[in-house]
Design a protein around this motif. Structure first.
Motif, PDB file in Angstrom:
ATOM      1  N   ARG A   1      89.001 117.157  25.620  1.00  0.00           N
ATOM      2  CA  ARG A   1      88.368 118.134  26.523  1.00  0.00           C
ATOM      3  C   ARG A   1      88.498 119.539  25.960  1.00  0.00           C
ATOM      4  O   ARG A   1      87.587 120.368  26.126  1.00  0.00           O
ATOM      5  CB  ARG A   1      89.012 118.092  27.911  1.00  0.00           C
TER       6      ARG A   1
ATOM      7  N   GLU B   1      81.953 121.122  34.081  1.00  0.00           N
ATOM      8  CA  GLU B   1      81.219 119.864  34.024  1.00  0.00           C
ATOM      9  C   GLU B   1      79.995 120.015  33.127  1.00  0.00           C
ATOM     10  O   GLU B   1      79.558 121.125  32.823  1.00  0.00           O
ATOM     11  CB  GLU B   1      80.770 119.443  35.423  1.00  0.00           C
ATOM     12  N   GLY B   2      79.429 118.877  32.741  1.00  0.00           N
ATOM     13  CA  GLY B   2      78.168 118.934  32.024  1.00  0.00           C
ATOM     14  C   GLY B   2      77.013 119.063  33.003  1.00  0.00           C
ATOM     15  O   GLY B   2      77.158 118.815  34.195  1.00  0.00           O
TER      16      GLY B   2
ATOM     17  N   GLN C   1      76.897 124.757  23.790  1.00  0.00           N
ATOM     18  CA  GLN C   1      76.684 125.707  24.876  1.00  0.00           C
ATOM     19  C   GLN C   1      77.572 126.927  24.710  1.00  0.00           C
ATOM     20  O   GLN C   1      78.798 126.819  24.593  1.00  0.00           O
ATOM     21  CB  GLN C   1      76.951 125.057  26.240  1.00  0.00           C
TER      22      GLN C   1
ATOM     23  N   TYR D   1      74.571 118.819  22.071  1.00  0.00           N
ATOM     24  CA  TYR D   1      74.169 120.191  22.370  1.00  0.00           C
ATOM     25  C   TYR D   1      75.403 121.088  22.238  1.00  0.00           C
ATOM     26  O   TYR D   1      76.535 120.653  22.407  1.00  0.00           O
ATOM     27  CB  TYR D   1      73.627 120.325  23.797  1.00  0.00           C
TER      28      TYR D   1
ATOM     29  N   LEU E   1      78.491 119.602  24.016  1.00  0.00           N
ATOM     30  CA  LEU E   1      78.120 118.612  25.012  1.00  0.00           C
ATOM     31  C   LEU E   1      77.420 117.432  24.358  1.00  0.00           C
ATOM     32  O   LEU E   1      76.549 117.608  23.503  1.00  0.00           O
ATOM     33  CB  LEU E   1      77.184 119.234  26.049  1.00  0.00           C
TER      34      LEU E   1
ATOM     35  N   PHE F   1      74.976 113.860  30.801  1.00  0.00           N
ATOM     36  CA  PHE F   1      75.891 114.649  29.985  1.00  0.00           C
ATOM     37  C   PHE F   1      77.343 114.294  30.279  1.00  0.00           C
ATOM     38  O   PHE F   1      77.718 113.984  31.422  1.00  0.00           O
ATOM     39  CB  PHE F   1      75.710 116.141  30.267  1.00  0.00           C
ATOM     40  N   GLY F   2      78.164 114.408  29.234  1.00  0.00           N
ATOM     41  CA  GLY F   2      79.599 114.376  29.417  1.00  0.00           C
ATOM     42  C   GLY F   2      80.068 115.748  29.869  1.00  0.00           C
ATOM     43  O   GLY F   2      79.271 116.685  30.024  1.00  0.00           O
ATOM     44  N   SER F   3      81.376 115.871  30.077  1.00  0.00           N
ATOM     45  CA  SER F   3      81.941 117.140  30.544  1.00  0.00           C
ATOM     46  C   SER F   3      82.141 118.143  29.419  1.00  0.00           C
ATOM     47  O   SER F   3      82.459 119.294  29.671  1.00  0.00           O
ATOM     48  CB  SER F   3      83.265 116.888  31.255  1.00  0.00           C
TER      49      SER F   3
END
Lengths: 113, 113
Positions: free
Chosen positions: B9, A42-43, B37, B35, B91, B104-106
């Motif tokens: 995704r 998840e975010g 990650q 962003y 993200l 945030f999205g996933s």
């Protein structure tokens, strides 16, 4: 140079204990400090936040303690539960009105049942 | 409110191929953030738009990365000639109140082989 630093990198506590996550920052212009919680896949999601005019913020079992002079803050998770196991990010923004959020590297919390 | 939607995704590309990542912000939010990650670098700011205009792209690698927001309902992040070091979770977040609350999205997990 990291502007926002977190420690420890990982933390394991037992169910019911208080978990303490630490954060420090470099830039005196930062005035807004949110903590985000992220579960795998998840975010991040906003958990709790504090402004630099305050020294403490509580929300449910989560408390932020803020020390402006020392440029550090901590997140206390009271009565930790296995469902609190996640990665916690400290972030900072400022001066007031800034739209950019700088994140720390995160603390991975594991709560053992 | 479906939240921030990111597609796909997961994306796997070969070295040198192009990757386009999509983000649909929450309706009514005026700002969109990107962003990246990774385990090593954590959450790195890339760029953000406000009212569809690019405001700050200071985190974007100067070559191969570009972002656009052609309308208020979506933003894209394009990576040309992908390299293995581009592998990360990208993200997208949106906000109606600056840095105060980012949703945030996933994320899109990009793997470059």
């Amino acid at each position: 140079q990291q502007q926002v630093r977190q420690s420890p990198q990982s933390l394991t506590v037992w169910e019911g204990e208080t978990a303490i996550l630490n954060c420090s920052y470099e830039n005196s212009a930062f005035d807004y400090f949110p903590w985000y919680q992220q579960f795998p896949g998840e975010g991040p999601a906003l958990l709790i936040a504090i402004r630099s005019v305050s020294d403490k913020k509580e929300d449910g079992g989560f408390t932020i303690f803020f020390n402006k002079r020392e440029k550090n803050l901590s997140l206390h998770i009271k009565d930790s539960q296995p469902g609190d196991s996640a990665t916690y990010f400290c972030a900072a923004s400022g001066p007031s009105g800034s739209w950019q959020l700088i994140f720390g590297s995160g603390t991975q919390l594991t709560v053992m049942p | 409110n479906a939240g921030v939607i990111q597609t796909p995704r997961h994306k796997v590309t070969g070295k040198g191929q192009e990757a386009t990542l999509w983000c649909e912000p929450i309706s009514g939010h005026s700002a969109v953030f990107w962003y990246r990650q990774t385990i090593v670098q954590g959450l790195e700011f890339l760029t953000y738009f406000r009212n569809q205009a690019p405001i700050d792209d200071s985190g974007m690698p100067k070559e191969r990365f570009s972002a656009q927001m052609p309308n208020q309902s979506h933003s894209t992040l394009k990576i040309q000639s992908t390299q293995p070091q581009d592998s990360a979770v990208y993200l997208c977040a949106s906000s109606s109140r600056g840095a105060e609350t980012l949703y945030f999205g996933s994320g899109t997990r990009l793997t470059v082989l």
